[in-house]
Design an enzyme around this catalytic site. Structure first.
Site, mmCIF file in Angstrom:
data_model
loop_
_atom_site.group_PDB
_atom_site.id
_atom_site.type_symbol
_atom_site.label_atom_id
_atom_site.label_comp_id
_atom_site.label_asym_id
_atom_site.label_seq_id
_atom_site.Cartn_x
_atom_site.Cartn_y
_atom_site.Cartn_z
ATOM 1 N N ASP A 214 41.558 45.712 37.025
ATOM 2 C CA ASP A 214 41.495 44.372 37.602
ATOM 3 C C ASP A 214 42.189 43.416 36.637
ATOM 4 O O ASP A 214 41.693 43.160 35.541
ATOM 5 C CB ASP A 214 40.037 43.962 37.815
ATOM 6 N N GLU A 240 45.187 45.848 40.377
ATOM 7 C CA GLU A 240 44.662 44.783 41.240
ATOM 8 C C GLU A 240 44.994 43.392 40.722
ATOM 9 O O GLU A 240 44.848 43.102 39.538
ATOM 10 C CB GLU A 240 43.140 44.940 41.355
ATOM 11 N N GLU A 268 41.869 38.659 46.601
ATOM 12 C CA GLU A 268 40.586 38.047 46.245
ATOM 13 C C GLU A 268 40.659 36.523 46.286
ATOM 14 O O GLU A 268 39.717 35.864 46.717
ATOM 15 C CB GLU A 268 40.189 38.531 44.852
ATOM 16 N N ASP A 291 37.599 37.806 49.905
ATOM 17 C CA ASP A 291 36.192 37.531 49.617
ATOM 18 C C ASP A 291 35.658 36.729 50.790
ATOM 19 O O ASP A 291 36.155 35.637 51.091
ATOM 20 C CB ASP A 291 36.053 36.744 48.316
ATOM 21 N N HIS A 318 36.304 41.701 48.433
ATOM 22 C CA HIS A 318 35.889 41.455 47.056
ATOM 23 C C HIS A 318 34.394 41.161 47.031
ATOM 24 O O HIS A 318 33.907 40.236 47.692
ATOM 25 C CB HIS A 318 36.658 40.256 46.497
ATOM 26 N N GLU A 338 33.083 47.338 47.425
ATOM 27 C CA GLU A 338 32.988 47.043 45.996
ATOM 28 C C GLU A 338 31.573 46.630 45.634
ATOM 29 O O GLU A 338 30.911 45.908 46.371
ATOM 30 C CB GLU A 338 33.947 45.910 45.613
#
Length: 394
Positions: A214, A240, A268, A291, A318, A338
């Site tokens: 990430d 990511e 995200e 998200d 996310h 996740e």
């Protein structure tokens, strides 16, 4: 079936963990020298809180129906978002039926378009939309995932995001996503440290466990490309959010330059169907990661997911706990989810939105049965021990 109308919309703020999950105490892995766009400044390199990642706090939206039923949701946005909800968005809900979520969303978005479109305003819209779905589920005495079409699988499987993928493997997760600790400003030495951390985790986890990086918007195209190729040796599954979310052209180039078999993921910090349309039409990534508390809520996520499904693009939201679980369990193109490891040392499974929510389900052995979501609405309640502050009224 005639449902009660919406009586009142209320917005509260609260500090300390929960939806603003970066608002943690000292020593937490989530704030330990993680690569960021601000890491080019040495004074902001060690801690993300040092440049203000946690300044907003959590936004709590409550929607009360005329029969006294209350739906609620939490996201980030704090006091500025609370102002937007109370002073602007509430007018589009009060007196309406909670079944009018499409019209309500449209009016919230286009009514704020002149100063919104992304970021804080869409966070506020997302919080209202999630609270509306929670209310609708409670009024109908059904879990949200039933309202979205029902489960397409019996259980969710999870990968874990945290500093210790090796521990996550022992807890039954299918993979581990690590924060990238060193960005371009730390030069070749930092790059070597990143690869060494990956190598160490690969040795500990074995070859059959997913490992991901990430990068939290911290890299440039050259660094991201070099990192991806050096990581290939250790079987990195994906890289990511390597670049700024506005750099669609850079993502398209990175996807072309990445090693065969390595996935490029992002989204995200993207918002609405229009932002995700750009990502997909420009072929920026293999997986989009909206998200649900930031991209526009469930109402908008359904549109984003439909676009992705038509293009064969996976949607792996996310974090966002129950708010994404109810969505993922209903989508064929969301095959796993996740889980953010919110324990300070990433060494145990803890509810993501603790302490703000009660009844928040967590994976057991990396999985969660669909039946764990079988409560009305999103199936969680506000913790009465958490003090809420309502800074504005209308």
């Amino acid at each position: 079936m005639t449902l009660p109308t919406i009586k009142q919309v209320r917005a509260y703020v609260v500090r300390g963990g929960g939806a603003d999950y970066h608002d943690q105490g000292d020593g937490h892995w989530i704030d330990d020298h993680i690569a960021t766009p601000m890491a080019k400044y040495p004074e902001y390199r060690q801690s993300r809180q040092s440049f203000g990642i946690n300044v907003l706090g959590t936004l709590v939206v409550e929607i009360e129906a005329s029969d006294g039923t209350v739906g609620f949701a939490v996201t980030t946005g704090g006091e500025p978002a609370a102002y937007i909800v109370e002073k602007h968005l509430a007018r589009f809900l009060e007196g309406r039926s909670p079944t009018d979520y499409e019209k309500i969303w449209d009016q919230m978005y286009f009514g704020t378009q002149y100063y919104g479109r992304k970021g804080l305003v869409v966070n506020a819209i997302s919080g209202v939309d999630l609270a509306l779905w929670d209310l609708l589920g409670k009024l109908r005495q059904e879990p949200v995932y039933h309202l979205l079409g029902g489960a397409v699988r019996d259980e969710l499987s999870f990968y874990a995001t945290g500093a210790r993928p090796d521990l996550a493997k022992g807890m039954g997760f299918i993979g581990g996503k690590m924060p990238l600790h060193h960005g371009p400003a730390e030069g070749e030495e930092g790059l070597k440290k990143n690869i060494q951390e990956l190598a160490t985790m690969r040795e500990r986890c074995g070859d059959d466990f997913w490992l991901m990086f990430d990068c939290w918007m911290a890299l440039d195209l050259n660094y991201a490309t070099r990192l991806a190729h050096k990581a290939k040796e250790y079987g990195l599954k994906w890289i990511e959010e390597a670049l700024s979310p506005d750099d669609y052209w850079g993502y398209a180039a990175l996807k072309k330059a990445a090693p065969a078999g390595m996935l490029v993921t992002t989204g995200e910090h993207e918002a609405t169907r229009w932002g995700f349309r750009m990502l997909m039409e420009m072929e920026c990534c293999d997986i989009i990661q909206p998200d649900v508390g930031w991209c526009g809520g469930v109402t908008e996520l359904l549109k984003i997911s439909a676009m992705a499904d038509s293009r064969g693009v996976m949607v792996i939201p996310h974090g966002s706990s129950v708010y994404s679980y109810h969505f993922v369990i209903t989508r064929h193109n969301s095959p796993f989810a996740e889980f953010l490891m919110m324990a300070p040392k990433a060494d145990q499974v803890q509810p993501m939105f603790h302490p703000q929510l009660l009844g928040e389900p967590v994976p057991e052995n990396g999985r969660l049965k669909a039946t764990a979501l079988d409560k009305p609405g999103f199936g969680v309640e506000l913790n009465p021990a958490v003090t809420l502050h309502r800074p504005y009224t209308h």
